[in-house]
Design an enzyme around this catalytic site. Structure first.
Site, PDB file in Angstrom:
ATOM      1  N   TYR A  86       0.860  -1.176   0.000  1.00  0.00           N
ATOM      2  CA  TYR A  86       0.000   0.000   0.000  1.00  0.00           C
ATOM      3  C   TYR A  86       0.903   1.235   0.000  1.00  0.00           C
ATOM      4  CZ  TYR A  86      -4.007  -2.937   1.454  1.00  0.00           C
ATOM      5  OH  TYR A  86      -4.993  -3.885   1.535  1.00  0.00           O
ATOM      6  N   PHE A 114     -13.196  -4.910   0.561  1.00  0.00           N
ATOM      7  CA  PHE A 114     -14.299  -4.166  -0.050  1.00  0.00           C
ATOM      8  C   PHE A 114     -15.600  -4.442   0.706  1.00  0.00           C
ATOM      9  CE2 PHE A 114     -12.392  -3.773  -4.615  1.00  0.00           C
ATOM     10  CZ  PHE A 114     -11.514  -2.818  -4.145  1.00  0.00           C
ATOM     11  N   PRO A 115     -15.606  -4.292   2.043  1.00  0.00           N
ATOM     12  CA  PRO A 115     -16.815  -4.606   2.814  1.00  0.00           C
ATOM     13  C   PRO A 115     -17.997  -3.698   2.486  1.00  0.00           C
ATOM     14  CG  PRO A 115     -15.232  -3.447   4.190  1.00  0.00           C
ATOM     15  CD  PRO A 115     -14.520  -3.779   2.904  1.00  0.00           C
ATOM     16  N   LEU A 116     -17.699  -2.524   1.909  1.00  0.00           N
ATOM     17  CA  LEU A 116     -18.765  -1.612   1.514  1.00  0.00           C
ATOM     18  C   LEU A 116     -19.069  -1.704   0.024  1.00  0.00           C
ATOM     19  CD1 LEU A 116     -17.816   1.465   3.712  1.00  0.00           C
ATOM     20  CD2 LEU A 116     -19.854   0.048   3.917  1.00  0.00           C
ATOM     21  N   GLY A 117     -18.517  -2.706  -0.637  1.00  0.00           N
ATOM     22  CA  GLY A 117     -18.857  -2.938  -2.039  1.00  0.00           C
ATOM     23  C   GLY A 117     -18.141  -2.062  -3.031  1.00  0.00           C
ATOM     24  N   THR A 149     -25.814   0.123  -5.145  1.00  0.00           N
ATOM     25  CA  THR A 149     -26.728   1.032  -5.832  1.00  0.00           C
ATOM     26  C   THR A 149     -27.873   0.226  -6.451  1.00  0.00           C
ATOM     27  OG1 THR A 149     -25.393   0.846  -7.851  1.00  0.00           O
ATOM     28  CG2 THR A 149     -24.874   2.665  -6.362  1.00  0.00           C
TER      29      THR A 149
END
Length: 286
Positions: free
Chosen positions: A65, A210-213, A218
């Site tokens: 990162y 990516f726990p929030l997608g 949407t």
């Protein structure tokens, strides 16, 4: 699952208790995981300190990162580390530009990467060291053997794997004790459900990335999320995180952000008590 259970900790590797909602450092670096996110590193330092002050006990980072940037920020912000704080980092991937990387899983490479992470993080032992990707050109036994050697030397406490399938996890567990899995998983993407089920049976931590997608919450799913969020005076993102915490006791989401307000919003998701009706609706969205 009641709110008390959702708020309960999880023992990574059986002996490293953490709160289930952690903080990921991917949001502290620039686009494509290249360079710093903020011109002023003190903004990222303050955010990391705020996360720990708010009760976070699991920090998820990786050597690529930045590269190196996120680990250096973690050390700058939090060293000397408070008792009970678990730093999870990853190695096995070399980043050469924004969104440009390659797998490097030869034993000598993994050792060099682990020892570099130890120096950057200013510690003698990494609580959780995860193989960022299995190298298809190197036998699994050789890759895990290198990590086992580092574990025997006291440089790694627990070993984890990133982006694997159920068969690979089963094979890996025959070679080394695997304390964690880190696969893509969220409300709408449940391709790794079989891996999650295996982790549940074995008491293995599952850190969904990516726990929030990553912006996918949407459409019809967003409409359902918005309606449920309104009932709880919450945001759709908070409901997506709350669903993860309710869905399985081994799920340890570590959402990242560069914003103090968004950090507070994410952490507040742990206190949302979803009803059986909410869960039934959310379960149908994948």
């Amino acid at each position: 699952m009641d709110t008390e259970t959702v708020l309960a900790g999880f023992p990574v590797g059986g002996d490293l208790p953490v709160r289930r909602l952690g903080f990921g450092t991917g949001g502290l670096v620039g686009p494509g995981y290249w360079g710093p996110r903020h011109d002023d590193p003190e903004r990222s330092v303050a955010l990391l300190r705020r996360a720990v002050e708010r009760g976070v006990t699991l920090i998820d980072t990786a050597d690529n990162y930045g590269p190196d940037v996120a680990e250096e920020l973690v050390a700058r912000a939090l060293h000397p580390y408070p008792e009970g704080l678990v730093i999870a980092t990853k190695g096995g991937v070399v980043r050469t530009g924004p969104d440009v990387w390659h797998i490097a899983g030869r034993p000598e490479e993994l050792r060099a990467m682990c020892e570099a992470s130890l120096r950057r993080l200013r510690t003698d032992t990494l609580g959780l060291y995860q193989l960022h990707r299995l190298d298809p050109d190197v036998p699994m036994a050789d890759q895990l053997g290198a990590l086992l050697d580092l574990q025997r030397e006291g440089k790694i406490r627990h070993i984890g794997l990133d982006s694997i399938d159920a068969a690979e996890l089963t094979r890996a567990q025959e070679i080394a004790p695997i304390a964690s899995v880190q696969n893509r998983y969220n409300l709408l993407d449940r391709a790794a459900e079989d891996v999650l089920e295996l982790c549940e049976k074995q008491g293995t931590a599952f850190l969904p990335w990516f726990p929030l997608g990553n912006g996918t919450l949407t459409g019809d799913a967003g409409t359902t999320l918005t309606a449920i969020a309104a009932r709880h005076d919450a945001t759709p993102g908070q409901i997506a995180l709350a669903w993860l915490l309710h869905h399985s006791p081994v799920l340890l989401p570590t959402p990242g952000t560069g914003s103090p307000a968004h950090l507070d919003e994410n952490l507040a998701a742990a206190h949302i008590g979803l009803t059986e009706g909410d869960l039934a609706q959310l379960d149908t969205l994948a």
